[in-house]
Design an enzyme around this catalytic site. Structure first.
Site, short mmCIF file in Angstrom:
data_model
loop_
_atom_site.label_atom_id
_atom_site.label_comp_id
_atom_site.label_asym_id
_atom_site.label_seq_id
_atom_site.Cartn_x
_atom_site.Cartn_y
_atom_site.Cartn_z
N GLU A 37 -45.16 3.54 -47.03
CA GLU A 37 -45.52 3.12 -45.76
C GLU A 37 -46.33 1.87 -45.43
OE1 GLU A 37 -47.47 6.02 -43.77
OE2 GLU A 37 -46.73 5.55 -41.92
N LYS A 69 -40.43 4.78 -37.21
CA LYS A 69 -41.24 6.15 -37.21
C LYS A 69 -41.00 6.77 -35.94
CE LYS A 69 -45.32 8.04 -39.15
NZ LYS A 69 -46.80 7.45 -39.72
N CYS A 78 -43.80 9.35 -43.68
CA CYS A 78 -44.92 10.06 -43.68
C CYS A 78 -45.04 11.38 -42.73
CB CYS A 78 -46.19 9.09 -43.24
SG CYS A 78 -47.67 9.61 -44.24
O1 AKG Z 1 -49.54 14.43 -41.78
C1 AKG Z 1 -50.46 13.95 -42.37
O2 AKG Z 1 -51.53 14.59 -42.68
C2 AKG Z 1 -50.51 12.61 -42.76
C3 AKG Z 1 -49.86 11.64 -42.05
C4 AKG Z 1 -50.05 10.33 -42.04
O3 AKG Z 1 -50.93 9.79 -42.71
C5 AKG Z 1 -49.17 9.48 -41.41
O4 AKG Z 1 -48.24 9.52 -40.89
O5 AKG Z 1 -49.38 7.98 -41.44
#
Ligand code: AKG
Length: 259
Positions: A42, A111, A145
């Site tokens: 990401e 996203k 993510c």
């Molecule tokens: O859900 C999480 O613990 C991490 C999510 C995250 O770092 C993100 O979406 O960038």
């Protein structure tokens, strides 16, 4: 369809796109000798340099798209190219691009779930459409993510037929156990392959977990990284998703009348 899938993981140079393009291209060049599909993390061009994102973001994705088309074609590899900060009008989106090995862009996904714990909601706008696409006739989805914490969102894609989920992440080290458990759960409950790329290293606020993973539709881990830079690679036979769905017919047994 059999694919060799490689998830790249590396330490993202904070707020330094030119350095990150160089690093990614070196890894893609090496890995394209083995892989049919390469997955990147990401926001790998900028990292989580959110307060400067307005200046660093790629205006309408022009630089990202040009790079992607050229690179996928030059190395003859499908690129699930992770995500880029892309500015559209007043908003910046965390945008995933997918290009096939002829250099055509087949999908752009913004996203949908912004991660408040890392202030994403203060600097980014959320997308409103799904991440479904096809490569070589295989139904896939690309998600980012925090999206993996939303089983309904993932189920939407597998209900549309996705057999392979590609995930790009910058997942922090303190929640490595969540990363592993959530990805294995998403593979088991959706009876699909999961190929997830996560960055390594750290930025001023976070240490990242690495541990990119490739998981089969039975929930078995086929390949897993540690916290070093490089590629996590496995061969997958996409038809295994359909056979697991026949053995335990979860999709047929869904009670759509109840939930
Ligand atoms: O859900 C999480 O613990 C991490 C999510 C995250 O770092 C993100 O979406 O960038």
């Amino acid at each position: 369809m059999k694919w060799t899938v490689s998830c790249l993981q590396f330490d993202i140079s904070y707020g330094n796109p030119s350095e990150n393009f160089k690093k990614a291209e070196t890894l893609i060049e090496q890995e394209s000798r083995h892989a049919d599909v390469i997955v990147l993390p990401e926001l790998w061009t900028t990292g989580y340099d959110l307060t400067r994102l307005d200046q660093l973001a790629d205006e309408n994705g022009e630089v990202s798209e040009q790079w992607l088309k050229k690179t996928a074609k030059a190395y003859n590899v499908h690129l699930v190219a992770g995500s880029f900060a892309v500015k559209e009008g007043e908003n910046v989106y965390n945008t995933m691009y997918i290009a096939d090995n002829s250099g055509q862009i087949v999908k752009r996904y913004q996203k949908a779930h912004l991660f408040q714990l890392m202030d994403e909601h203060l600097h980014l706008a959320a997308g409103n459409s799904d991440g479904s696409f096809e490569l070589d006739g295989v139904k896939c989805a690309g998600l980012i993510c925090y999206d993996i914490r939303f089983p309904e969102w993932i189920r939407k894609h597998t209900s549309q037929g996705a057999n392979v989920l590609f995930i790009s992440a910058e997942w922090p080290l303190p929640r490595l156990d969540h990363w592993r458990s959530l990805l294995v759960a998403r593979a088991i409950e959706n009876q699909c392959f999961v190929a997830a790329s996560n960055c390594t290293g750290s930025n001023p606020d976070n240490e990242f977990a690495g541990h990119s993973l490739i998981i089969d539709p039975w929930g078995r881990i086929l390949a897993e990284g540690d916290r070093t830079e490089g590629a996590v690679r496995a061969e997958i036979d996409v038809s295994e998703s359909a056979s697991v769905r026949e053995t335990i017919p979860v999709f047929k047994d869904l009670r759509r009348d109840l939930y």
